[in-house]
Write an enzyme that holds these catalytic residues in place. Sequence first.
Site, mmCIF file in Angstrom:
data_model
loop_
_atom_site.group_PDB
_atom_site.id
_atom_site.type_symbol
_atom_site.label_atom_id
_atom_site.label_comp_id
_atom_site.label_asym_id
_atom_site.label_seq_id
_atom_site.Cartn_x
_atom_site.Cartn_y
_atom_site.Cartn_z
ATOM 1 N N GLN A 229 -94.949 132.525 97.907
ATOM 2 C CA GLN A 229 -96.309 133.071 97.926
ATOM 3 C C GLN A 229 -96.510 134.132 96.843
ATOM 4 O O GLN A 229 -97.593 134.686 96.718
ATOM 5 C CB GLN A 229 -96.605 133.657 99.313
ATOM 6 N N HIS B 207 -95.832 136.826 102.410
ATOM 7 C CA HIS B 207 -96.642 137.908 102.988
ATOM 8 C C HIS B 207 -96.770 139.117 102.053
ATOM 9 O O HIS B 207 -96.473 140.240 102.441
ATOM 10 C CB HIS B 207 -96.096 138.348 104.353
ATOM 11 N N GLU C 30 -107.306 136.945 111.841
ATOM 12 C CA GLU C 30 -108.243 137.969 112.292
ATOM 13 C C GLU C 30 -109.197 138.435 111.209
ATOM 14 O O GLU C 30 -108.877 138.389 110.029
ATOM 15 C CB GLU C 30 -107.460 139.223 112.762
ATOM 16 N N TYR D 101 -103.892 148.219 113.864
ATOM 17 C CA TYR D 101 -104.463 146.896 114.178
ATOM 18 C C TYR D 101 -103.503 146.016 114.985
ATOM 19 O O TYR D 101 -103.771 144.833 115.188
ATOM 20 C CB TYR D 101 -105.006 146.251 112.893
ATOM 21 N N TYR E 106 -94.876 129.961 114.489
ATOM 22 C CA TYR E 106 -95.145 128.619 113.941
ATOM 23 C C TYR E 106 -94.447 127.546 114.770
ATOM 24 O O TYR E 106 -94.938 126.458 114.931
ATOM 25 C CB TYR E 106 -94.675 128.530 112.488
HETATM 26 C C1 HEC Z 1 -95.587 128.295 107.315
HETATM 27 C C2 HEC Z 1 -95.555 127.255 106.326
HETATM 28 C C3 HEC Z 1 -94.821 125.966 106.645
HETATM 29 C C4 HEC Z 1 -94.963 125.180 107.763
HETATM 30 C C5 HEC Z 1 -95.828 125.429 108.971
HETATM 31 C C6 HEC Z 1 -94.118 124.024 107.518
HETATM 32 N N1 HEC Z 1 -93.501 124.129 106.316
HETATM 33 FE FE1 HEC Z 1 -92.186 122.799 105.541
HETATM 34 N N2 HEC Z 1 -91.840 124.046 104.000
HETATM 35 C C7 HEC Z 1 -92.497 125.228 103.770
HETATM 36 C C8 HEC Z 1 -91.954 125.842 102.586
HETATM 37 C C9 HEC Z 1 -92.408 127.149 102.002
HETATM 38 C C10 HEC Z 1 -90.931 124.985 102.119
HETATM 39 C C11 HEC Z 1 -90.014 125.222 100.927
HETATM 40 C C12 HEC Z 1 -88.803 125.943 101.439
HETATM 41 C C13 HEC Z 1 -87.872 126.423 100.356
HETATM 42 O O1 HEC Z 1 -88.335 126.645 99.223
HETATM 43 O O2 HEC Z 1 -86.680 126.616 100.662
HETATM 44 C C14 HEC Z 1 -90.895 123.873 103.031
HETATM 45 C C15 HEC Z 1 -90.018 122.809 102.916
HETATM 46 C C16 HEC Z 1 -90.076 121.670 103.677
HETATM 47 C C17 HEC Z 1 -89.260 120.505 103.460
HETATM 48 C C18 HEC Z 1 -88.210 120.369 102.398
HETATM 49 C C19 HEC Z 1 -88.861 119.982 101.101
HETATM 50 C C20 HEC Z 1 -87.936 119.873 99.924
HETATM 51 O O3 HEC Z 1 -88.431 120.088 98.798
HETATM 52 O O4 HEC Z 1 -86.746 119.577 100.081
HETATM 53 C C21 HEC Z 1 -89.645 119.570 104.388
HETATM 54 C C22 HEC Z 1 -89.107 118.173 104.545
HETATM 55 C C23 HEC Z 1 -90.659 120.175 105.195
HETATM 56 N N3 HEC Z 1 -90.909 121.456 104.735
HETATM 57 C C24 HEC Z 1 -91.302 119.559 106.246
HETATM 58 C C25 HEC Z 1 -92.134 120.226 107.139
HETATM 59 C C26 HEC Z 1 -92.632 119.648 108.355
HETATM 60 C C27 HEC Z 1 -92.397 118.225 108.822
HETATM 61 C C28 HEC Z 1 -93.367 120.619 108.971
HETATM 62 C C29 HEC Z 1 -94.044 120.549 110.321
HETATM 63 C C30 HEC Z 1 -93.250 120.180 111.445
HETATM 64 C C31 HEC Z 1 -93.335 121.790 108.129
HETATM 65 N N4 HEC Z 1 -92.570 121.512 107.024
HETATM 66 C C32 HEC Z 1 -93.994 122.970 108.405
HETATM 67 C C33 HEC Z 1 -93.503 125.777 104.520
HETATM 68 C C34 HEC Z 1 -93.902 125.296 105.760
#
Ligand code: HEC
Length: 466
Positions: free
Chosen positions: A181, A246, A340, A350, A361
């Site tokens: 972010q 954040h 909010e 707050y 989440y």
């Molecule tokens: C709050 C935000 C958020 C939510 C909600 C979220 N993700 Fe993610 N997800 C991310 C971020 C940020 C990354 C990259 C993590 C990193 O850079 O290590 C990621 C990475 C991933 C990856 C790996 C991607 C890679 O490039 O290898 C997968 C698969 C994935 N998410 C699936 C999901 C699934 C399925 C859900 C729901 C069940 C979910 N994510 C919910 C933020 C989120």
Amino acid sequence: MNFVKLDHFYVTIFSFLCLMNSYGQVKNTSAQQYKNHCSGCHGKDLSSFVERKWIYGNSPEEIMNSITIGNENNGMPAYGKTFTKEEIKNLTDYILTEIEGKTLQGLEAQNPDFQKIIISDDLNFRVDVISDQLNGIPWGMVQLPNGDFLVTERDGKLYKIDTKGQLTTISGVPKVVAKRQGGLLDIILHPDFKKNNYLYLSYSKKHPNKSNKQTTAVCRAKLVDGQLIECEDIFVALPYRTTKHHYGSRLLFDTKGYLYISIGDRGGRDKYPQKLDNFLGKIHRIHDDGSIPKDNPFVNKEGAIPSIYAYGIRNPQGLTIHPETKEIWEGEHGPKGGDEVNILAPGHNYGWPEITYGINYIGTRITKYTEKEGMEQPIHYWVPSIAPCGMTFLSSDIYGTWKNDLFVSSLKFEYLHRLKMDGNKIISEEKLLEDIGRVRHAYVGNDNFLYVLVEGPGRLLRIIPQ
Ligand code: HEC
């Protein structure tokens, strides 16, 4: 036909239909789970997985592993306790099937028709695309006195966009940590910009010695001949952290010339927002040169950071000023549920994370309290979340009854949210520009038009009343 064979034929057809039906059900469940749990961060249309450079690999096993263990520090929740193995496998299948053969360009082609007149509750309007040439994620914007725009892109670029949509890169921006972010975030002009050419940028700044830590900083610079010079940090939020989310980062001048800076909890919700000995999870108020106003609420409190104006805040990405009361309103990106809108008052708490209307989440509870003595209630909150970012009151007269309404961007549901106001009371809500893409910011220019910044491909749009 032999009876036995016929029987066999029917049994085969029957089991095939059952299989199709249960496949349909599985797909529906996964689609629903994706929509509820993942789409806010990964896109309603799964765009974050289309043409992705996978960090942890894209074999079914690797994806299942990513979903199960997450990467909390980078903002990916771990879903191993939320879903069964079977559900995670189905989600993985769902993602891989849905993105197969898709391109980002293809997703883009499904975007709305910008030519047509849009009929909303109280106003017909048209959308003027000033630029669709912003590659990354546009974050903040201002309009210069001559009508041109400056737009920040999160990956660290600052562009001037003239009224014909021509883009020029502005040099001299600070070095940013463009990860997750973080990056180049908000921008604001000094109230006397015409005389002194000062502007301010918020950004994620790398720790001077430790390579893996960063924080939110604000630099002041001069815009001279299309370049930034004398870029100097006037505010650095402490402590630096290894997390990359954040940052908060919205900037606002009030009518008396105080500069407000919103700083998120940086993922340390139990450590920072409720304590006054640090900068995180707070709204700060400073003079235009970074010095501390003598009438700030905690200047005389021992051990308190004197720039703090309000505290107990999660990830404040919206700040705007009410056109009539001149009060400062803050928009806060909540957890799952619990975004909010607050009216800020000096020294007020707050409540984050002691009280919230949201949950984690992954579905677990943060606190059982939504209210407590000594903690402010939001003016408005969203469950489920809309994932708000920038917001603005519409102060101009050219939009009829939209005047003094609050416009909030929705990253998650990809539209512009209008809160219809009567004074400080929200009387109803309306969704505008649905499916337009992740809306990052809403801004009123000095030409009185309402502008919207949309992500991927980045666009600067002007709303024209008809
Ligand atoms: C709050 C935000 C958020 C939510 C909600 C979220 N993700 Fe993610 N997800 C991310 C971020 C940020 C990354 C990259 C993590 C990193 O850079 O290590 C990621 C990475 C991933 C990856 C790996 C991607 C890679 O490039 O290898 C997968 C698969 C994935 N998410 C699936 C999901 C699934 C399925 C859900 C729901 C069940 C979910 N994510 C919910 C933020 C989120």
